[in-house]
Enzyme design. Structure first.
Site, PDB file in Angstrom:
ATOM      1  CB  THR A  50     134.598 -64.150  56.341  1.00  0.00           C
ATOM      2  OG1 THR A  50     133.704 -65.085  56.961  1.00  0.00           O
ATOM      3  CG2 THR A  50     135.135 -63.204  57.397  1.00  0.00           C
ATOM      4  CE1 TYR A 137     129.453 -72.211  54.382  1.00  0.00           C
ATOM      5  CE2 TYR A 137     130.413 -70.686  52.791  1.00  0.00           C
ATOM      6  CZ  TYR A 137     129.810 -70.919  54.008  1.00  0.00           C
ATOM      7  OH  TYR A 137     129.548 -69.861  54.847  1.00  0.00           O
ATOM      8  CE  LYS A 165     132.366 -72.202  56.353  1.00  0.00           C
ATOM      9  NZ  LYS A 165     132.766 -70.879  55.799  1.00  0.00           N
TER      10      LYS A 165
END
Length: 304
Positions: A50, A137, A165
Site C-alpha cells: 500500500t 506475508y 499476514k
C-alpha cells in the site's frame, strides 16, 4: 522467545504521499502517522504494498521508516522490507532495523516463484541475521506463488518469526494455520479487510489493514469488539464498513485508498508510475460511500 511486540489489533498499511514532482511528502506522511496513532491503532506499517514500496529507492524506503518512527510516540512501527531477491530483502531488513523499526513485514519473493524450500531458506536467512520480530506475508495474487501451510508452520518455530499476514483469500487455509501454530508465540493477521472478522472468529489476532487508513476508529472498534467476544457489535461495524472495503479494491491497491485519502483531506491521491489515478467512473461511488459514513457519524453523535 517472547516477542517485543504484541501483534494484536489493527495495523494500518500506510500510504506514501507524493508531491507534484513525485517526491515523498514527508510532512504529510508524519501528520498521517500521528492521525492514525491518535485514532487508537495498535501499530503502523509503512512501505508495504500500500505504501508503493516497489517504486521507492532503498534510501527513500529507509527515510520513510525513519520519518514514521520520528512522528509517533507510543505505537510500534513495522517496516515492509520484502523483496524477490533474498540479499536485497536482507539489506532492507538490516537498514530498517538499524533505523529503529520495531518489526518487519516480508512479502514472499515475487516473480521468481520459488518452491517451498526456497521460501524456507529465504525467511530463515533474514530471521537468522536480523534480531527483530518478523511477519511472513503471503499474497499469491501479487507474487504468483503461495506459501503452503506446512511451510508457515515450520517457519513459526523460528524464534524471530512472529507472525503471518494472510492474504490468500482462503479462510480454510488460514484457519488451519491458526490451529497448527497455537503452541508458538505466533500471530495470524488478516491481509484482506473483507476477511478480517471471519479470521478473528477462528482465532486470528488482528489485521494489517487498508481500510484503517480511512476509517481507523471503526476498524479498531470492530477488531476490538471481536477480540472481546462481542460479535454482534463487530458484525454491525463490519457491515457498516463493507461497502468501503469493497470499493477500496475496485482497482489495484493503493489506487482507490489514495483517492479516498485525498477526498478525506488526509493526503494527495498521486501515485508513482506505472500506477494511475482512480478512473472517474469509480470516484463518484467512492465519494458517496465516504459521505454515507460521515453522515452516519453525525447521526450517531446527535443521537448521543
Amino acid at each position: 522467545m517472547t516477542h517485543d511486540i504484541d501483534f494484536t489489533g489493527v495495523f494500518p498499511a500506510m500510504c506514501t504521499p507524493f508531491d507534484a514532482d513525485e517526491r515523498i511528502d514527508f510532512e504529510t506522511l508524519q501528520t498521517d502517522a500521528q492521525r492514525l496513532e491518535a485514532a487508537g491503532v495498535d501499530g503502523l506499517v509503512p512501505v508495504g504494498s500500500t505504501g508503493e514500496s516497489a517504486t521507492l529507492t532503498h534510501d527513500e524506503h529507509v527515510r520513510v521508516v525513519e520519518a514514521v518512527i520520528d512522528a509517533v510516540d507510543d505505537v510500534p512501527v513495522i517496516a515492509g522490507t520484502g523483496s524477490n531477491n533474498t540479499r536485497e530483502a536482507l539489506e532492507l531488513s538490516e537498514r530498517a532495523a538499524d533505523a529503529g523499526a520495531d518489526g518487519l513485514l516480508l512479502i514472499s519473493p515475487y516473480y521468481n516463484k520459488p518452491e517451498q524450500q526456497g521460501f524456507l531458506e529465504h525467511y530463515r536467512t533474514i530471521a537468522d541475521a536480523v534480531d527483530v520480530p518478523q511477519i511472513v506475508y503471503n499474497v499469491p495474487s501479487r507474487t504468483g506463488q503461495t506459501i503452503e501451510p506446512d511451510t508457515v508452520v515450520e517457519l513459526a518455530s523460528h524464534p524471530t518469526i512472529a507472525g503471518y499476514k494472510a492474504a490468500e483469500g482462503d479462510l480454510g487455509v488460514i484457519g488451519e494455520i491458526v490451529e497448527r501454530t497455537t503452541e508458538h508465540d505466533f500471530s495470524v493477521l488478516s491481509g484482506d479487510d473483507a476477511l478480517t472478522l471471519p479470521l478473528l472468529s477462528v482465532g486470528g489476532s488482528g489485521a494489517i489493514s487498508v481500510v484503517a487508513n480511512i476509517e481507523p476508529e471503526r476498524t479498531v472498534a470492530m477488531v476490538g469488539a471481536a477480540l472481546e467476544g462481542d460479535y454482534e457489535r463487530a458484525r454491525a461495524i463490519h457491515h457498516e464498513l463493507g461497502p468501503l472495503m469493497r470499493e477500496l479494491f475496485v482497482e489495484t491497491n493503493p489506487i482507490p485508498v489514495k483517492e479516498a485519502m485525498e477526498i478525506r483531506g488526509y493526503g494527495p491521491g498521486r501515485l508513482r508510475s506505472p500506477l494511475t489515478r482512480l478512473r472517474e467512473e469509480n470516484r463518484e461511488p467512492l465519494e458517496s460511500i465516504l459521505n454515507d459514513l460521515e453522515t452516519a457519524d453525525v447521526s450517531r453523535a446527535e443521537a448521543e
